[in-house]
Design a protein around this motif. Structure first.
Motif, mmCIF file in Angstrom:
data_model
loop_
_atom_site.group_PDB
_atom_site.id
_atom_site.type_symbol
_atom_site.label_atom_id
_atom_site.label_comp_id
_atom_site.label_asym_id
_atom_site.label_seq_id
_atom_site.Cartn_x
_atom_site.Cartn_y
_atom_site.Cartn_z
ATOM 1 N N ASN A 1 -4.102 0.997 1.278
ATOM 2 C CA ASN A 1 -3.726 -0.390 0.827
ATOM 3 C C ASN A 1 -2.145 -0.510 0.426
ATOM 4 O O ASN A 1 -1.537 0.709 -0.063
ATOM 5 C CB ASN A 1 -4.526 -0.961 -0.333
ATOM 6 N N GLY A 2 -1.567 -1.384 0.359
ATOM 7 C CA GLY A 2 -0.364 -1.569 0.043
ATOM 8 C C GLY A 2 0.822 -0.982 0.928
ATOM 9 O O GLY A 2 2.233 -0.957 0.458
ATOM 10 N N HIS A 3 0.311 -0.831 2.183
ATOM 11 C CA HIS A 3 1.500 -0.255 3.034
ATOM 12 C C HIS A 3 1.639 -1.170 4.282
ATOM 13 O O HIS A 3 0.621 -1.752 4.723
ATOM 14 C CB HIS A 3 1.105 1.168 3.659
#
Length: 366
Positions: free
Chosen positions: A250-252
């Motif tokens: 997550n968050g990429h």
């Protein structure tokens, strides 16, 4: 059409055409020999054992090159290994020999002269047999002379399985790489499959890895391919990996590797072992240990948790359940013990019910 004609010099000319229409002819001093040759050729054509005698004059080196070029399904590592075997072992002895002159007896003698391990001999003869089998399929030969060659038995190495507490010790010693240890030991991924895993192939809601690729270093170059046996599969990961995997996924932005090197590239197993895996193994006092033995460990832990053969096959990506049983038959020995215990319990309950609902055991003699 087949025919026999007598030539002016007294010889008998026998000829026939194969399935492709190509004519084959030979000359004999006696008509009976010419007829026997025609009969044998006709029988071989009918039974599928016929091979073109002209093609059998071709040399093995040509057939070996054709064999190496005709297997697009091979993984890069398999192709590199087979090329090496052909170059180092097959061609020096058989490269210049005509296919039709290679006999079972000569191959058996050569096998006995090889000074490598039993496992290597089996691989080498397997490659030679594969080359000759293709020669049979393409009608260069009628039979594979290597098929009947006896090969040495390969001693079975005792497979190593870590206990769950040993996995914990190893993961602790691996530090920031602990989630990789747990992924290998509890999901059964091959190292190349883990190294090739992209964020788009992770379902964090269902906690699933979609195994669609593998990456392997071959002669210093990273080669990407489908998983071994082309078995794309969905592998669940336990909830204790949920947070570490979510942090990697997550968050990429965009699609990226889940387990990259610090530079963002795919891991190479040799570098990983040198940089962190082998030091962790040594620190955990588990030497010697390879990453692939964590795949075996995953199989052991799954069976201990009650996994069936079919579930284990799907998790590991084997082509069929029988392969899983062949590889991990020892893991199911305890199942046989538990089965005997359950059968004994079932019989005891049935006997108790029988005695309770009847007058007792009947004597057939009364």
């Amino acid at each position: 059409m087949a025919s026999i004609q007598k030539r002016p010099d007294g010889a008998w000319r026998a000829r026939y055409r194969d399935r492709s229409g190509k004519e084959h002819a030979r000359h004999f001093r006696r008509k009976v020999d010419a007829q026997r040759w025609l009969d044998e050729s006709a029988s071989e054509l009918v039974t599928g054992l016929w091979a073109d005698p002209q093609l059998a004059r071709g040399k093995l080196e040509t057939q070996a090159a054709a064999w190496l070029a005709s297997h697009p399904e091979w993984a890069p590592s398999t192709r590199a290994r087979n090329r090496s075997i052909v170059g180092l072992h097959i061609l020096p002895r058989w490269g210049g020999v005509r296919l039709g002159q290679i006999t079972t007896e000569d191959v058996q003698k050569w096998v006995g002269e090889l000074t490598v391990s039993a496992g290597s001999i089996r691989k080498i003869t397997g490659v030679l047999s594969g080359i000759m089998e293709q020669a049979v399929a393409t009608k260069y030969l009628a039979v594979n002379p290597v098929a009947a060659v006896a090969r040495p038995k390969q001693p079975m190495k005792r497979r190593r399985y870590l206990k769950a507490i040993e996995v914990e010790r190893l993961a602790n010693c691996a530090g920031v790489h602990s989630d990789m240890i747990l992924t290998l030991a509890y999901c059964g991924l091959r190292f190349g499959e883990m190294a090739a895993l992209h964020t788009s192939s992770v379902d964090t809601q269902r906690r699933r890895f979609m195994i669609e690729q593998s990456v392997t270093e071959v002669n210093g170059v990273l080669e990407w391919s489908a998983p071994k046996d082309h078995q794309r599969r969905s592998v669940p990961y336990p909830d204790f990996l949920a947070d570490p995997i979510a942090a990697r996924v997550n968050g990429h932005r965009g699609d990226r590797l889940v387990f990259p090197t610090p530079g963002g590239h795919a891991m190479r197993i040799g570098n990983a072992r040198r940089d962190w895996f082998d030091p962790a193994v040594q620190a955990a006092n588990l030497s010697p240990l390879t990453p692939h033995e964590l795949r075996h460990t995953a199989a052991s832990l799954a069976v201990a948790a009650g996994a069936s053969v079919l579930a284990l096959q799907r998790m590991l990506g084997h082509d069929k359940p029988s392969t899983t049983l062949d590889v991990y038959a020892d893991l199911f020995d305890e199942d046989l013990d538990r089965l005997a215990e359950r059968l004994a319990t079932a019989r005891s309950e049935a006997l108790a019910d029988f005695l309770r609902t009847s007058d007792g055991p009947n004597d057939p003699q009364t």
